[in-house]
Design a protein around this motif. Structure first.
Motif, PDB file in Angstrom:
ATOM      1  N   SER A  32       0.845  -1.192   0.000  1.00 41.22           N
ATOM      2  CA  SER A  32       0.000   0.000   0.000  1.00 41.22           C
ATOM      3  C   SER A  32       0.878   1.239   0.000  1.00 41.22           C
ATOM      4  O   SER A  32       1.969   1.249   0.585  1.00 41.22           O
ATOM      5  CB  SER A  32      -0.917   0.012   1.228  1.00 41.22           C
ATOM      6  OG  SER A  32      -0.159   0.004   2.430  1.00 41.22           O
ATOM      7  N   LEU A  34       0.679   5.727   0.149  1.00 45.40           N
ATOM      8  CA  LEU A  34      -0.065   6.968   0.316  1.00 45.40           C
ATOM      9  C   LEU A  34       0.618   8.048  -0.506  1.00 45.40           C
ATOM     10  O   LEU A  34       1.828   8.270  -0.372  1.00 45.40           O
ATOM     11  CB  LEU A  34      -0.103   7.388   1.786  1.00 45.40           C
ATOM     12  CG  LEU A  34      -0.802   8.720   2.073  1.00 45.40           C
ATOM     13  CD1 LEU A  34      -2.302   8.599   1.809  1.00 45.40           C
ATOM     14  CD2 LEU A  34      -0.551   9.158   3.518  1.00 45.40           C
ATOM     15  N   ARG A  56      -3.114  -1.311  -2.696  1.00 42.05           N
ATOM     16  CA  ARG A  56      -3.971  -0.266  -2.135  1.00 42.05           C
ATOM     17  C   ARG A  56      -3.288   1.082  -2.303  1.00 42.05           C
ATOM     18  O   ARG A  56      -2.095   1.218  -2.022  1.00 42.05           O
ATOM     19  CB  ARG A  56      -4.261  -0.543  -0.662  1.00 42.05           C
ATOM     20  CG  ARG A  56      -5.261   0.419  -0.041  1.00 42.05           C
ATOM     21  CD  ARG A  56      -5.824  -0.169   1.258  1.00 42.05           C
ATOM     22  NE  ARG A  56      -4.781  -0.385   2.232  1.00 42.05           N
ATOM     23  CZ  ARG A  56      -4.407   0.531   3.146  1.00 42.05           C
ATOM     24  NH1 ARG A  56      -4.989   1.712   3.166  1.00 42.05           N
ATOM     25  NH2 ARG A  56      -3.456   0.265   4.017  1.00 42.05           N
ATOM     26  N   GLY A  58      -3.746   5.249  -1.516  1.00 42.72           N
ATOM     27  CA  GLY A  58      -4.439   6.344  -0.845  1.00 42.72           C
ATOM     28  C   GLY A  58      -3.950   7.674  -1.380  1.00 42.72           C
ATOM     29  O   GLY A  58      -2.775   7.827  -1.699  1.00 42.72           O
ATOM     30  N   VAL A  60      -4.147  11.833  -0.463  1.00 41.40           N
ATOM     31  CA  VAL A  60      -4.564  12.885   0.460  1.00 41.40           C
ATOM     32  C   VAL A  60      -4.354  14.241  -0.202  1.00 41.40           C
ATOM     33  O   VAL A  60      -3.261  14.547  -0.685  1.00 41.40           O
ATOM     34  CB  VAL A  60      -3.809  12.783   1.810  1.00 41.40           C
ATOM     35  CG1 VAL A  60      -2.304  12.790   1.625  1.00 41.40           C
ATOM     36  CG2 VAL A  60      -4.236  13.915   2.737  1.00 41.40           C
ATOM     37  N   ILE A  90      -8.705   9.488  -7.375  1.00 38.92           N
ATOM     38  CA  ILE A  90      -9.173   8.122  -7.121  1.00 38.92           C
ATOM     39  C   ILE A  90     -10.036   7.628  -8.281  1.00 38.92           C
ATOM     40  O   ILE A  90      -9.942   6.466  -8.701  1.00 38.92           O
ATOM     41  CB  ILE A  90      -9.964   8.065  -5.799  1.00 38.92           C
ATOM     42  CG1 ILE A  90      -9.008   8.195  -4.604  1.00 38.92           C
ATOM     43  CG2 ILE A  90     -10.779   6.781  -5.697  1.00 38.92           C
ATOM     44  CD1 ILE A  90      -7.972   7.111  -4.484  1.00 38.92           C
ATOM     45  N   THR A 102      -8.716   1.648  -3.324  1.00 42.67           N
ATOM     46  CA  THR A 102      -8.385   3.067  -3.264  1.00 42.67           C
ATOM     47  C   THR A 102      -9.076   3.745  -2.086  1.00 42.67           C
ATOM     48  O   THR A 102     -10.168   3.340  -1.670  1.00 42.67           O
ATOM     49  CB  THR A 102      -8.789   3.791  -4.566  1.00 42.67           C
ATOM     50  OG1 THR A 102     -10.181   3.531  -4.816  1.00 42.67           O
ATOM     51  CG2 THR A 102      -7.958   3.307  -5.740  1.00 42.67           C
ATOM     52  N   SER A 103      -8.438   4.801  -1.577  1.00 41.04           N
ATOM     53  CA  SER A 103      -9.005   5.596  -0.494  1.00 41.04           C
ATOM     54  C   SER A 103      -8.688   7.062  -0.760  1.00 41.04           C
ATOM     55  O   SER A 103      -7.528   7.418  -0.998  1.00 41.04           O
ATOM     56  CB  SER A 103      -8.423   5.195   0.861  1.00 41.04           C
ATOM     57  OG  SER A 103      -8.711   3.851   1.168  1.00 41.04           O
ATOM     58  N   ALA A 104      -9.702   7.906  -0.734  1.00 36.78           N
ATOM     59  CA  ALA A 104      -9.528   9.344  -0.881  1.00 36.78           C
ATOM     60  C   ALA A 104      -9.559   9.988   0.499  1.00 36.78           C
ATOM     61  O   ALA A 104     -10.518   9.789   1.256  1.00 36.78           O
ATOM     62  CB  ALA A 104     -10.619   9.927  -1.771  1.00 36.78           C
ATOM     63  N   HIS A 105      -8.545  10.743   0.825  1.00 39.08           N
ATOM     64  CA  HIS A 105      -8.473  11.469   2.100  1.00 39.08           C
ATOM     65  C   HIS A 105      -8.546  12.955   1.772  1.00 39.08           C
ATOM     66  O   HIS A 105      -7.530  13.595   1.504  1.00 39.08           O
ATOM     67  CB  HIS A 105      -7.183  11.133   2.834  1.00 39.08           C
ATOM     68  CG  HIS A 105      -6.974   9.666   3.066  1.00 39.08           C
ATOM     69  ND1 HIS A 105      -7.628   8.963   4.061  1.00 39.08           N
ATOM     70  CD2 HIS A 105      -6.197   8.764   2.401  1.00 39.08           C
ATOM     71  CE1 HIS A 105      -7.246   7.696   4.016  1.00 39.08           C
ATOM     72  NE2 HIS A 105      -6.383   7.550   3.024  1.00 39.08           N
ATOM     73  N   LEU A 117      -2.690   8.770   9.837  1.00 37.56           N
ATOM     74  CA  LEU A 117      -2.912   8.516   8.415  1.00 37.56           C
ATOM     75  C   LEU A 117      -1.780   7.697   7.816  1.00 37.56           C
ATOM     76  O   LEU A 117      -2.012   6.718   7.097  1.00 37.56           O
ATOM     77  CB  LEU A 117      -3.063   9.837   7.675  1.00 37.56           C
ATOM     78  CG  LEU A 117      -3.459   9.750   6.202  1.00 37.56           C
ATOM     79  CD1 LEU A 117      -4.779   9.020   6.027  1.00 37.56           C
ATOM     80  CD2 LEU A 117      -3.557  11.151   5.601  1.00 37.56           C
ATOM     81  N   TYR A 121      -0.317   2.803   5.836  1.00 35.52           N
ATOM     82  CA  TYR A 121       0.309   2.539   4.539  1.00 35.52           C
ATOM     83  C   TYR A 121       1.752   2.067   4.718  1.00 35.52           C
ATOM     84  O   TYR A 121       2.398   2.359   5.725  1.00 35.52           O
ATOM     85  CB  TYR A 121       0.277   3.792   3.671  1.00 35.52           C
ATOM     86  CG  TYR A 121      -1.130   4.197   3.296  1.00 35.52           C
ATOM     87  CD1 TYR A 121      -1.738   3.694   2.155  1.00 35.52           C
ATOM     88  CD2 TYR A 121      -1.866   5.055   4.106  1.00 35.52           C
ATOM     89  CE1 TYR A 121      -3.033   4.039   1.819  1.00 35.52           C
ATOM     90  CE2 TYR A 121      -3.167   5.410   3.783  1.00 35.52           C
ATOM     91  CZ  TYR A 121      -3.749   4.898   2.638  1.00 35.52           C
ATOM     92  OH  TYR A 121      -5.038   5.235   2.315  1.00 35.52           O
TER      93      TYR A 121
END
Length: 245
Positions: A32, A34, A56, A58, A60, A90, A102-105, A117, A121
């Motif tokens: 993962s 970030l 994965r 992410g 931010v 994303i 996927t993750s949107a911060h 945060l 990752y």
């Protein structure tokens, strides 16, 4: 961790690549990352890590897409103007590779949220555009023992390094810290501003793609990451220079 038939076809050029192969692709799928900032540097990093099949991803970013971003921030389109950059980035990653989680911060990093945060990752890529954020992310990565890939651009010039003081050199000494590369008393007034000085669009692609390359090397164990080394790129003269620190 098996690949689906679609993944096998999708990553075929990786799977036959000597030094990468199935083992390297499995490492990517299990990792993962970030990405701090879905701008000029974050965009190519998002694109290439998603395409490569990282497990994965992410993003931010608390900013929204503006028309002036589109000259270099390639994961956003005209239809994305006014949308949150994290969400837009994303959406691009999901459209490119549905196998990536996927993750949107959509938030501004600060001292209260940065540590939590980053803990989620394996490594961090910092493409932010101000020194305060860079120093804060570097401090959190150092505390969490996470490798940090740092890129920066201005005008026709870019630079890139990997910060990981929790890792040891062959002689047993730790690799340098962020503070070894950038003075702790630096601030944004000391740094060139892309808004004021401009930046050539493809330059962000060069450095952002190299950031993705360093991340893949860290994850798979291929080659030698830019630990204790600063890579400088002069886009006007087409020249790379490397400094040790």
């Amino acid at each position: 961790m098996r690949f689906s038939p679609d993944e096998t076809r999708r990553y075929a050029r990786h799977l036959v690549l000597k030094g990468m192969g199935g083992r390297g692709q499995q490492a990517l799928k299990g990792a993962s990352a970030l990405i701090v900032g879905a701008g000029g540097l974050g965009s190519p990093a998002i694109a290439y890590l998603a395409a490569a099949g990282i497990g994965r991803l992410g993003i931010v970013d608390n900013d929204i897409v503006a028309l002036s971003n589109l000259q270099r921030q390639i994961v956003h389109g005209t239809a994305s103007i006014g949308a949150p950059k994290a969400q837009s980035g994303i959406a691009f990653a999901n459209s490119l590779n549905p196998h990536v989680q996927t993750s949107a911060h959509q938030l501004r990093l600060d001292a209260d949220n940065v540590d939590a945060l980053l803990l989620g990752y394996d490594l961090v890529l910092d493409g932010s555009d101000n020194f305060l954020t860079r120093a804060m992310v570097a401090g959190a990565a150092e505390r969490a023992h996470k490798p940090l890939v740092c890129g920066a651009v201005s005008g026709f010039d870019g630079q890139l390094s990997v910060i990981a003081p929790h890792l040891m050199r062959p002689d047993g000494r730790p690799f340098p810290t962020f503070a070894d590369l950038y003075p702790v008393n630096s601030d944004d007034a000391d740094l060139p501003s892309c808004e004021q000085n401009g930046v050539l669009g493809p330059l962000t692609g060069v450095i952002g793609a190299l950031m993705a390359m360093e991340a893949i090397k860290l994850i798979t164990g291929i080659g030698k990451p830019l630990l204790g080394r600063l890579m400088l790129y002069d886009g006007r003269d087409g020249r790379f220079t490397e400094l040790s620190y």
